[in-house]
Design a protein around this motif. Structure first.
Motif, PDB file in Angstrom:
ATOM      1  N   SER A  17      60.227  38.891  70.159  1.00 55.73           N
ATOM      2  CA  SER A  17      59.177  38.472  69.225  1.00 55.73           C
ATOM      3  C   SER A  17      58.242  37.554  69.999  1.00 55.73           C
ATOM      4  O   SER A  17      58.345  37.415  71.208  1.00 55.73           O
ATOM      5  N   GLU A  29      59.784  28.045  67.618  1.00 56.44           N
ATOM      6  CA  GLU A  29      59.725  28.866  66.409  1.00 56.44           C
ATOM      7  C   GLU A  29      59.537  30.319  66.824  1.00 56.44           C
ATOM      8  O   GLU A  29      58.666  30.639  67.634  1.00 56.44           O
ATOM      9  N   LYS A  30      60.343  31.189  66.250  1.00 54.30           N
ATOM     10  CA  LYS A  30      60.255  32.618  66.514  1.00 54.30           C
ATOM     11  C   LYS A  30      59.466  33.278  65.393  1.00 54.30           C
ATOM     12  O   LYS A  30      59.742  33.065  64.218  1.00 54.30           O
ATOM     13  N   PHE A  31      58.469  34.106  65.747  1.00 48.60           N
ATOM     14  CA  PHE A  31      57.633  34.693  64.698  1.00 48.60           C
ATOM     15  C   PHE A  31      57.024  36.004  65.202  1.00 48.60           C
ATOM     16  O   PHE A  31      56.886  36.245  66.392  1.00 48.60           O
ATOM     17  N   GLY A  32      56.659  36.868  64.250  1.00 52.39           N
ATOM     18  CA  GLY A  32      55.793  38.009  64.500  1.00 52.39           C
ATOM     19  C   GLY A  32      56.340  39.159  65.321  1.00 52.39           C
ATOM     20  O   GLY A  32      56.794  38.982  66.428  1.00 52.39           O
ATOM     21  N   ASN A  71      48.024  32.725  61.497  1.00 47.32           N
ATOM     22  CA  ASN A  71      49.050  32.023  62.280  1.00 47.32           C
ATOM     23  C   ASN A  71      50.240  32.910  62.610  1.00 47.32           C
ATOM     24  O   ASN A  71      51.364  32.440  62.768  1.00 47.32           O
ATOM     25  N   GLU A  90      51.514  35.445  60.721  1.00 46.66           N
ATOM     26  CA  GLU A  90      52.294  35.949  59.593  1.00 46.66           C
ATOM     27  C   GLU A  90      52.107  37.454  59.423  1.00 46.66           C
ATOM     28  O   GLU A  90      53.074  38.206  59.236  1.00 46.66           O
TER      29      GLU A  90
END
Length: 413
Positions: free
Chosen positions: A206, A218-221, A254, A256
């Protein structure tokens, strides 16, 4: 009998200290002495060898010309994959060799010293300097950066060395600050900072971001995606991410949600890496590489147009032969720094080709090239006046000077 016993005891007393000494010499390492050597001694070089540590050195194959001029011969296989420059102090530079470690310069490239304590022997896939501290640099270690056969996250994870590393003393010592994987090793992956000081990492699992220089993450997307490029706008915060075989995606919230800006507009193959670059003078103008063709957008991806055939032929002409080289692939594309006096320069580099480095001062309408004059004999054929089929790897524009760019030609910077 007593004499025999005494003789045996005497022999034992003579041999035992040697055995102890031998054991100490093999199993016990005096790290203080090694650190002292590492901190104070420069890289050892001769006409035929380069010594990186007291126990590791490379033997070269010098030509007669090398010996006469006092140059090391080097080896074409030792390529420079990554170059990065500190935005705080542009004299601080990092250069990563595919199988030969990390080199640091603090005098603008005049001299380089090996600086990779805490890293495996292999180089970095990407690196970025801290925007606030000229001594701190971050690197994405893919563990086996030059081994194309290690092409899955599972194989890379088994190496134990993958992830993000941080150095606070100009690369002399490194510590791992994030465990993550990349399947790319020749692209600028998108290790970058925004104006808030957040550090972003473009990994296979990610995207990651850290508000505190790597202490927390933070891990996202978009999980489990093979991505060769990521961009976050420093001030506005919108993001672009290139997904291999799919296209370029944008996020305005951001990270999401993500929307494709190429779907139905640019057609690539299943292996297309979709390299791209953002014009620093106009953030709505982007350039994208798709299967060796260049595409341009002037409205932030709402529409795209392919380069003209004339521009394509000019860009890919294979001097001094004069023919168009259709076999070489583009590796990287980068804009130079913001240019208040006109268009920023656009740079691209190629795999195997006679002229691997191209530049354009008019946003890709016309192209120029320059042939390195200080490359090694092993990769130069004087009959043709230039390189006969190797490649350019590292490419890094100066972060502030629009007229300066650093690039590598095999193992020559």
């Amino acid at each position: 009998m007593k004499k025999r016993i005494i003789a045996i005891i005497c022999c034992f007393l003579l041999v035992f200290p040697m055995l102890v000494q031998a054991k100490v010499g093999v199993d016990v390492i005096d790290h203080a002495k090694l650190d002292l050597w590492y901190e104070t001694e420069p890289v050892k070089e001769t006409l035929t060898t380069t010594r990186y540590t007291p126990w590791f050195y490379v033997m070269h194959l010098p030509s007669k010309k090398h010996i006469e001029t006092g140059k090391n011969a080097g080896e074409g296989g030792q390529m420079i994959y990554d170059i990065s420059i500190s935005p705080v102090n542009t004299k601080n530079m990092l250069v990563s060799i595919d199988v030969g470690g990390i080199y640091i310069s603090d005098d603008g490239g005049e001299n380089f010293n090996l600086a990779d304590r805490g890293l495996p022997l292999y180089g970095l896939a990407d690196s970025v300097w801290d925007p606030d501290d000229e001594n701190t640099v971050y690197g994405f270690n893919s563990a086996f950066g030059s081994s194309s056969y290690i092409n899955t996250p599972e194989k890379r994870q088994s190496s134990g060395y993958h992830g993000i590393y941080k150095s606070t003393n100009k690369g002399k010592n490194w510590v791992q600050i994030l465990d993550c994987v990349t399947t790319q090793h020749r692209q600028k992956l998108g290790l970058s900072f925004d104006k808030k000081g957040y550090l972003y990492v473009n990994a296979y699992e990610s995207l990651f971001r850290s508000p505190d220089k790597g202490k927390t993450w933070e891990k996202f997307g978009q999980p489990n995606k093979n991505s060769a490029k990521f961009y976050v706008h420093p001030e506005e915060g919108w993001m672009l991410r290139a997904i291999t075989g799919e296209g370029i995606y944008r996020s305005d919230d951001n990270g999401e949600t993500w929307v494709s800006v190429t779907d139905g507009k640019i057609d690539g193959t299943e292996t297309t890496m979709y390299q791209f670059a953002i014009n620093p003078n106009d953030n709505n103008m982007w350039v994208c590489i798709v299967d060796n063709s260049l595409y341009y957008t002037y409205d932030a991806g709402a529409s795209w147009e392919i380069e003209s055939k004339e521009s394509y032929d000019t860009r890919r002409v294979n001097k001094p032969f004069g023919s168009v080289n259709s076999g070489a692939s583009v590796l990287k594309i980068e804009f130079g720094a913001y240019n208040p006096n006109g268009n920023p320069c656009l740079y691209i580099d190629y795999t195997s080709t006679v002229q691997p480095f191209k530049y354009s001062h008019d946003l890709g309408k016309t192209w120029g090239t320059i042939q390195p004059t200080d490359a090694y004999d092993l990769v130069i054929n004087e009959e043709y006046g230039g390189n006969t089929g190797y490649l350019l790897e590292g490419l890094m524009p100066d972060p502030h000077d629009p007229y300066t760019v650093w690039y590598s030609f095999c193992d020559v910077l």
